[in-house]
Write an enzyme that holds these catalytic residues in place. Structure first.
Site, PDB file in Angstrom:
ATOM      1  N   HIS A 127      -7.171  -6.346  -3.050  1.00 36.34           N
ATOM      2  CA  HIS A 127      -5.864  -6.250  -2.388  1.00 36.34           C
ATOM      3  C   HIS A 127      -5.366  -7.675  -2.145  1.00 36.34           C
ATOM      4  CE1 HIS A 127      -3.087  -5.516   0.994  1.00 36.34           C
ATOM      5  NE2 HIS A 127      -3.115  -4.244   0.677  1.00 36.34           N
ATOM      6  N   CYS A 368       0.031  -3.614  -3.569  1.00 32.19           N
ATOM      7  CA  CYS A 368      -0.483  -4.928  -3.165  1.00 32.19           C
ATOM      8  C   CYS A 368      -1.653  -5.369  -4.029  1.00 32.19           C
ATOM      9  CB  CYS A 368      -0.897  -4.953  -1.689  1.00 32.19           C
ATOM     10  SG  CYS A 368       0.458  -4.604  -0.573  1.00 32.19           S
TER      11      CYS A 368
END
Lengths: 413, 171
Positions: A127, A368
């Protein structure tokens, strides 16, 4: 042990969000738990109770409310300690969330210890929260990023002997991919990191909601997680660091409570965890984290896992019947309860938009994880993620709604 | 030809619901206003935008290239513009595509505002006001708004540059 499917209705009934159908009586099919989980009644009640009964600032007042707040905060910290198997409460700081925790680790420990040429080992799964802070640290220190490649199924390929070498200082990986559901082998990563003198940092934001992690047994040096993904409140997270490591970690945020002595020309820091808890904590949220953990414990992690696996398997089976769908990542048995997919001829944005019409709430985009989507070779995916309150009807509604998407976008004509 | 959802109110009335209007031409702003006023709720308007998007003229694959990409959109968007000076006055020709049909519908609205307009008209157009009139401002996510405003900014920059060029040529 009683299978969770038998009691899933009881579990779901603890979440008042499902009591209110959408307009036209449409049920809520919430499939975005990986982004943020819904809250059980006990969490909502605890937040209200703190505000209504004994709210005050923490670690400051000797009066009764202050003492009650302090006691509850420490009880919450203790509940987290038990969940993680940490040796001491002093190894756990409340933060704003996993992102803040990872920023503290990267900047507070990384900047202080990294030399030019040192290597930080990340996976392509990460992420942005476990990626961009390290990029910044590398730019500041002259260290380098190295990436663990992925197998075609999206699991870590650790076969390259050069991955772990005598320049490796930090291995920072997710406990569970927020897109593919991949579960990196943390114990193996820990052994190999420690063998070359590196530390292991785990972004547990996704993995912890699906099962406890024993930081000592697994050999984890730093860990980050977020309350809102653990069926708890927003705005609170946890930074875990092994005692010796936290002691040599610089604070990232400065202000009240985190100091020892403040002189006109310099200051010294309080010991951990206070060093990392500058300013007023998210008091209400941190206290209400405890009933969230108690809720998960009451369901039982084994039952939770069995239930989520059943849903993931059902989703894979149902989606396989729909033309044009490609699911990314490992098979259900080797991943968490996340199903990311594309549908040929339909943009992720259209799919998510049209699913919303059927009351099916999913996330779309790059989640993300832009580097991972570059690796996948697609600009965006649609992600359905399951929590403990989902059921097989939700999976069916997802499949039905995807058939509607095909029809609406005239993909079958 | 049956293009349900793309029919204007007039065509809808004429045919009692069985729309037979071919939507090969881009809609004008007035037609868009009329259509939106006719459609009662947001979901119907969205449906209309999706239909509009599915009918949007396609860009060729060699136009869907990185330099034509508009960033800031959740979906892929490509924008191709040229100054057409074959007529009395030079006008901006705008073509754009997204892989998302809902976005293509919004692009159709942008084209109604900007395509075939003189650079001066492009600069004078108040896209924000038009989106407000269509109530799109209330219903679009902030990311969609960012993407749209990215396209608007690009078109306005092109128009402003064209005015400078045209002035220089005139002098």
């Amino acid at each position: 042990m009683k299978h969770l499917s038998e009691t899933v209705l009881d579990v779901r009934n603890q979440f008042p969000i499902f009591d209110h159908p959408l307009p036209k009586g449409q049920p809520v099919t919430f499939l975005d738990t990986a982004a943020s989980a819904q809250k059980p009644q006990t969490v909502i009640d605890r937040e209200r109770e703190v505000c209504e009964r004994y709210y005050a600032n923490a670690y400051r007042g000797v009066y009764r409310f202050g003492a009650m707040v302090d006691e509850e905060l420490e009880a919450s910290r203790e509940a987290v300690r038990k969940l993680l198997g940490a040796e001491s409460r002093d190894e756990l700081a409340f933060t704003a969330g996993a992102t803040m925790s990872l920023n503290v680790i990267a900047n507070g420990w990384g900047r202080r210890h990294l030399q030019p040429g040192d290597e930080i080992l990340l996976s392509v799964l990460e992420h942005h929260a476990n990626f961009v802070p390290w990029q910044q640290v590398v730019a500041a220190t002259g260290a380098k990023l190295r990436f663990i490649p992925l197998t075609p199924a999206g699991e870590l390929d650790l076969s390259d002997p050069e991955l772990f070498n005598n320049r490796t200082r930090i291995v920072a990986v997710t406990g569970m991919s927020n897109v593919l559901g991949t579960l990196p082998p943390l114990a193996e990563l820990s052994q190999r990191a420690h063998a070359v003198g590196a530390i292991l940092v785990v972004d547990a934001a996704q993995s912890l909601p699906h099962g406890p992690i024993d930081v000592v047994a697994t050999g984890i040096d730093f860990l980050a997680c977020s309350g809102h993904k653990l069926y708890g409140p927003t705005g609170v997270g946890i930074l875990y660091g092994r005692k010796e490591l936290l002691a040599e970690t610089d604070p990232l945020i400065f202000g009240g409570h985190m100091i020892d002595q403040v002189h006109q020309d310099h200051s010294t820091w309080a010991d951990p965890p206070a060093r990392f808890e500058a300013g007023t904590l998210p008091i209400v949220q941190a206290i209400a984290l405890r009933p969230a953990l108690e809720f998960m414990e009451s369901v039982g992690y084994e039952a939770m896992h069995a239930h989520e696996l059943e849903l993931t398997q059902a989703a894979h089976a149902q989606l396989a019947e729909i033309p044009g769908i490609q699911i990314y990542g490992p098979p259900p048995e080797r991943k968490g309860s996340i199903v990311s997919f594309t549908m040929e001829g339909a943009a992720a944005e259209d799919i998510a938009h049209l699913l919303d019409r059927k009351g099916v709430f999913v996330r779309h985009g790059h989640h993300c994880t832009m580097p991972l989507h570059t690796w996948l070779g697609v600009p965006a995916t649609v992600r359905a993620s399951f929590g403990v309150y989902n059921n097989l009807d939700d999976v069916q509604r997802l499949a039905d709604a995807l058939r509607y998407v095909r029809q609406r976008l005239k993909l079958d004509t | 030809m049956n293009t349900v959802g793309l029919c204007t109110r007039a065509a809808f009335d004429q045919t009692q619901g069985a729309c037979t209007l071919a939507a090969t031409e881009l809609m004008t702003l007035d037609e868009l206003y009329e259509e939106f006023d006719f459609l009662p709720d947001w979901e119907d308007r969205c449906d209309f935008l999706i239909d509009l998007g599915m009918e949007l003229p396609k860009l060729s694959s060699d136009e869907k290239i990185e330099p034509n990409r508009v960033h800031g959109c959740q979906s892929m968007v490509w924008l191709v513009t040229e100054l057409d000076d074959s007529g009395d006055e030079p006008v901006l020709r705008v073509r754009a595509n997204s892989d998302a049909m809902i976005v293509n519908g919004l692009i159709a609205v942008l084209l109604a505002i900007y395509d075939g307009k003189t650079p001066r008209e492009v600069l004078d157009a108040d896209a924000a006001e038009i989106f407000k009139r269509l109530e799109l401002d209330r219903h679009l996510s902030s990311q969609r708004k960012n993407g749209l405003s990215g396209m608007v900014t690009r078109l306005r920059q092109l128009a402003a540059a064209a005015i400078v060029d045209l002035d220089q040529q005139a002098n």
